[in-house]
Design an enzyme around this catalytic site. Sequence first.
Site, PDB file in Angstrom:
ATOM      1  N   THR A   1       2.835 -12.674   2.844  1.00 28.38           N
ATOM      2  CA  THR A   1       2.007 -13.304   1.820  1.00 28.38           C
ATOM      3  C   THR A   1       2.797 -14.491   1.261  1.00 28.38           C
ATOM      4  O   THR A   1       3.892 -14.790   1.734  1.00 28.38           O
ATOM      5  CB  THR A   1       1.575 -12.277   0.736  1.00 28.38           C
ATOM      6  OG1 THR A   1       0.578 -12.872  -0.096  1.00 28.38           O
ATOM      7  CG2 THR A   1       2.759 -11.804  -0.121  1.00 28.38           C
TER       8      THR A   1
ATOM      9  N   GLN B   1       2.000  -6.087  -3.156  1.00 30.13           N
ATOM     10  CA  GLN B   1       2.454  -6.180  -1.758  1.00 30.13           C
ATOM     11  C   GLN B   1       3.789  -5.429  -1.587  1.00 30.13           C
ATOM     12  O   GLN B   1       4.028  -4.474  -2.301  1.00 30.13           O
ATOM     13  CB  GLN B   1       2.583  -7.646  -1.298  1.00 30.13           C
ATOM     14  CG  GLN B   1       1.255  -8.388  -1.187  1.00 30.13           C
ATOM     15  CD  GLN B   1       0.723  -8.921  -2.499  1.00 30.13           C
ATOM     16  OE1 GLN B   1       1.426  -9.579  -3.230  1.00 30.13           O
ATOM     17  NE2 GLN B   1      -0.529  -8.646  -2.800  1.00 30.13           N
TER      18      GLN B   1
ATOM     19  N   GLY C   1       0.158   1.486  -7.311  1.00 33.92           N
ATOM     20  CA  GLY C   1      -0.813   1.640  -8.391  1.00 33.92           C
ATOM     21  C   GLY C   1      -0.698   3.015  -9.026  1.00 33.92           C
ATOM     22  O   GLY C   1      -0.651   3.159 -10.248  1.00 33.92           O
TER      23      GLY C   1
ATOM     24  N   ARG D   1       2.462 -29.131  -6.356  1.00 37.94           N
ATOM     25  CA  ARG D   1       2.353 -29.701  -7.708  1.00 37.94           C
ATOM     26  C   ARG D   1       0.997 -30.318  -8.018  1.00 37.94           C
ATOM     27  O   ARG D   1       0.890 -31.331  -8.693  1.00 37.94           O
ATOM     28  CB  ARG D   1       3.482 -30.736  -7.926  1.00 37.94           C
ATOM     29  CG  ARG D   1       4.856 -30.085  -7.861  1.00 37.94           C
ATOM     30  CD  ARG D   1       5.926 -31.037  -7.528  1.00 37.94           C
ATOM     31  NE  ARG D   1       5.759 -31.571  -6.189  1.00 37.94           N
ATOM     32  CZ  ARG D   1       6.638 -32.352  -5.587  1.00 37.94           C
ATOM     33  NH1 ARG D   1       7.729 -32.707  -6.214  1.00 37.94           N
ATOM     34  NH2 ARG D   1       6.419 -32.788  -4.358  1.00 37.94           N
TER      35      ARG D   1
ATOM     36  N   ARG E   1      -5.608   0.518   8.494  1.00 38.06           N
ATOM     37  CA  ARG E   1      -4.171   0.230   8.457  1.00 38.06           C
ATOM     38  C   ARG E   1      -3.498   0.773   9.713  1.00 38.06           C
ATOM     39  O   ARG E   1      -3.802   1.881  10.151  1.00 38.06           O
ATOM     40  CB  ARG E   1      -3.528   0.870   7.229  1.00 38.06           C
ATOM     41  CG  ARG E   1      -4.008   0.275   5.909  1.00 38.06           C
ATOM     42  CD  ARG E   1      -3.375   1.023   4.731  1.00 38.06           C
ATOM     43  NE  ARG E   1      -3.860   0.535   3.450  1.00 38.06           N
ATOM     44  CZ  ARG E   1      -4.058   1.304   2.385  1.00 38.06           C
ATOM     45  NH1 ARG E   1      -3.837   2.601   2.448  1.00 38.06           N
ATOM     46  NH2 ARG E   1      -4.491   0.782   1.253  1.00 38.06           N
TER      47      ARG E   1
ATOM     48  N   GLY F   1     -10.765  -3.100   3.254  1.00 41.88           N
ATOM     49  CA  GLY F   1     -11.347  -1.991   4.003  1.00 41.88           C
ATOM     50  C   GLY F   1     -10.873  -1.924   5.452  1.00 41.88           C
ATOM     51  O   GLY F   1     -11.318  -1.080   6.221  1.00 41.88           O
TER      52      GLY F   1
ATOM     53  N   ASN G   1      -5.329 -10.226  -3.793  1.00 42.85           N
ATOM     54  CA  ASN G   1      -5.033  -9.655  -2.471  1.00 42.85           C
ATOM     55  C   ASN G   1      -4.560  -8.203  -2.635  1.00 42.85           C
ATOM     56  O   ASN G   1      -4.710  -7.393  -1.724  1.00 42.85           O
ATOM     57  CB  ASN G   1      -3.967 -10.488  -1.724  1.00 42.85           C
ATOM     58  CG  ASN G   1      -2.738 -10.826  -2.565  1.00 42.85           C
ATOM     59  OD1 ASN G   1      -2.712 -10.619  -3.764  1.00 42.85           O
ATOM     60  ND2 ASN G   1      -1.720 -11.370  -1.919  1.00 42.85           N
ATOM     61  N   ALA G   2      -4.004  -7.884  -3.791  1.00 43.16           N
ATOM     62  CA  ALA G   2      -3.546  -6.525  -4.058  1.00 43.16           C
ATOM     63  C   ALA G   2      -4.732  -5.577  -4.230  1.00 43.16           C
ATOM     64  O   ALA G   2      -5.792  -5.966  -4.712  1.00 43.16           O
ATOM     65  CB  ALA G   2      -2.693  -6.518  -5.331  1.00 43.16           C
ATOM     66  N   GLY G   3      -4.522  -4.331  -3.846  1.00 43.16           N
ATOM     67  CA  GLY G   3      -5.519  -3.283  -4.097  1.00 43.16           C
ATOM     68  C   GLY G   3      -4.750  -2.043  -4.511  1.00 43.16           C
ATOM     69  O   GLY G   3      -4.123  -1.401  -3.671  1.00 43.16           O
ATOM     70  N   HIS G   4      -4.731  -1.752  -5.802  1.00 38.79           N
ATOM     71  CA  HIS G   4      -3.923  -0.648  -6.318  1.00 38.79           C
ATOM     72  C   HIS G   4      -4.846   0.482  -6.790  1.00 38.79           C
ATOM     73  O   HIS G   4      -5.581   0.324  -7.766  1.00 38.79           O
ATOM     74  CB  HIS G   4      -3.023  -1.143  -7.460  1.00 38.79           C
ATOM     75  CG  HIS G   4      -1.985  -2.142  -7.003  1.00 38.79           C
ATOM     76  ND1 HIS G   4      -1.064  -2.716  -7.840  1.00 38.79           N
ATOM     77  CD2 HIS G   4      -1.714  -2.643  -5.772  1.00 38.79           C
ATOM     78  CE1 HIS G   4      -0.283  -3.539  -7.136  1.00 38.79           C
ATOM     79  NE2 HIS G   4      -0.676  -3.515  -5.887  1.00 38.79           N
TER      80      HIS G   4
ATOM     81  N   ASP H   1       0.807  -1.226   0.000  1.00 38.05           N
ATOM     82  CA  ASP H   1       0.000   0.000   0.000  1.00 38.05           C
ATOM     83  C   ASP H   1       0.837   1.271   0.000  1.00 38.05           C
ATOM     84  O   ASP H   1       0.426   2.301   0.548  1.00 38.05           O
ATOM     85  CB  ASP H   1      -0.975   0.012   1.191  1.00 38.05           C
ATOM     86  CG  ASP H   1      -1.861  -1.205   1.203  1.00 38.05           C
ATOM     87  OD1 ASP H   1      -2.147  -1.733   0.117  1.00 38.05           O
ATOM     88  OD2 ASP H   1      -2.264  -1.634   2.294  1.00 38.05           O
TER      89      ASP H   1
END
Length: 424
Positions: free
Chosen positions: A238, A223, A17, A142, A304, A301, A38-41, A13
């Site tokens: 992660t 991340q 992005g 695998r 942080r 949401g 899982n990413a939020g850009h 974060d």
Amino acid sequence: MNTLAIIGAQWGDEGKGKITDLLGQKADIVVRFQGGNNAGHTIIFGDKKIILHQIPSGILHDNCISVIAHGVVFEPEAFLKELEDVKKHIDVTPERLKISLNATVITTYHKLLDAIREGKTSNKIGTTGKGIGPAYEDKVARRAIKIKDLFDKEILTKKLSIALEEKSYLFEHFYKTEFPTIEQEVERLYSLGQEIFKYVCDTFNYLDTAQRDGKKVLFEGAQGVLLDIDYGSYPYVTSSSTGAAGIMTGAGLSNGACGEKLGIVKAYTTRVGEGPMPTEIAEEIGDQIQKIGHEFGATTGRRRRCGWIDLPILKYSVKCSSLTSIALTKLDVLSGLSELKVCYAYEIDGKEYDCAYPGLDLAKAKPLYKSLKPFNDTFADENTYSAELEDYIKMIEEGIGVKVGIVAFGPERSQIHFRQNYFQ
Ligand code: GDP
Ligand code: IMO
Ligand code: MG
């Protein structure tokens, strides 16, 4: 060299992005090489905002091709929703968006496992709940479903049966939870496969040729280094290689090296989820930074956690990913605060450390701070930064050994100063 890597240098974060979108204007191709949704850009353009999770952050530029490479764990249903959102702003043809046939598929079982483990076991990481860890587990074990498997029901049934052998026992007897039958999951994934088919191709050779042809390729990390499976604050990380090393395994570099490696650094530190964070601020000023910086996770949401800038982890990120310069974001959030601190080292068991290393017990780290005179600059002060702001930037540059090439003073595309040229 015409390759540029964007790497988060903290716990995610940092503003990757926004910087990818900006530099994406000059790029021919933007590539995601690891992680998943899982990413939020976040990208703010004009009065509009979009948060990208799987689609690379160059997508808003119609000259730019977006690639989701084989190192990504891919959730087709979420991807299609995200694509709909993007299409409200810009047309996306299959020529402009490519998904690797060898990316790993996130199935319903992975999401279920992620949620159950977070809720019911003692190994709570504070994940995003998107099934990322369980999907990477299957890849390493695998038995993962790859994108190319989605187009043949027979193959899909066979592979899903293998992948579910142990999981079905766990769901039934250990977690005591309901889960879809293999037939239901085959139908779901097969029909999603039909929808994404037109975007799927061999991205490895596509990227290899593009790099050899001198195309400008930007690799967009998700991340941050401190969430890396090997370099991060294990086990609170992660499940992928979030640093520059992930580009080699997750997408491929035709000449074996990336030119510029730009670390993205928030002017303070934030973290979402569990795990140690040495400079976390317990006092009121931490809440103030959280509020001014609107520090809520772009994917979940969640609030942080906020802290002062942490040079030992930044110096470490520079080493781990051979960063060549950094972009310092969100300076506007610190502007006008009543105090300003920089963590220059930790004390652990009576010893001082000015740089982290893999396995260093961050939970034991007592941050050592230098207090600086706070600055009160605005974006309009371009080229006339106050001495206090210059001191802050200088202290970071000297502490980590690389230059600040970009300074960001707001979430919008225009609120930025370049001190170095990228993709010349
Ligand atoms: P990413 O995951 O690294 O792409 O970052 P996120 O999008 O999760 O979080 C960064 C947040 O900070 C987003 O809401 C951005 O719009 C915002 N942002 C980025 N740069 C700046 C900046 O310089 N100042 C401010 N105030 N906000 C910024
Ligand atoms: P971007 O790309 C911040 C964190 C989660 C959790 C840990 C493991 O937007 O910077 P996972 O779901 O990956 O198994 O969760 O990693 N995490 C992030 N934190 N930004 C992110 O991505 C993150 N992706 C995962 O909060 O602590
Ligand atoms: Mg984010």
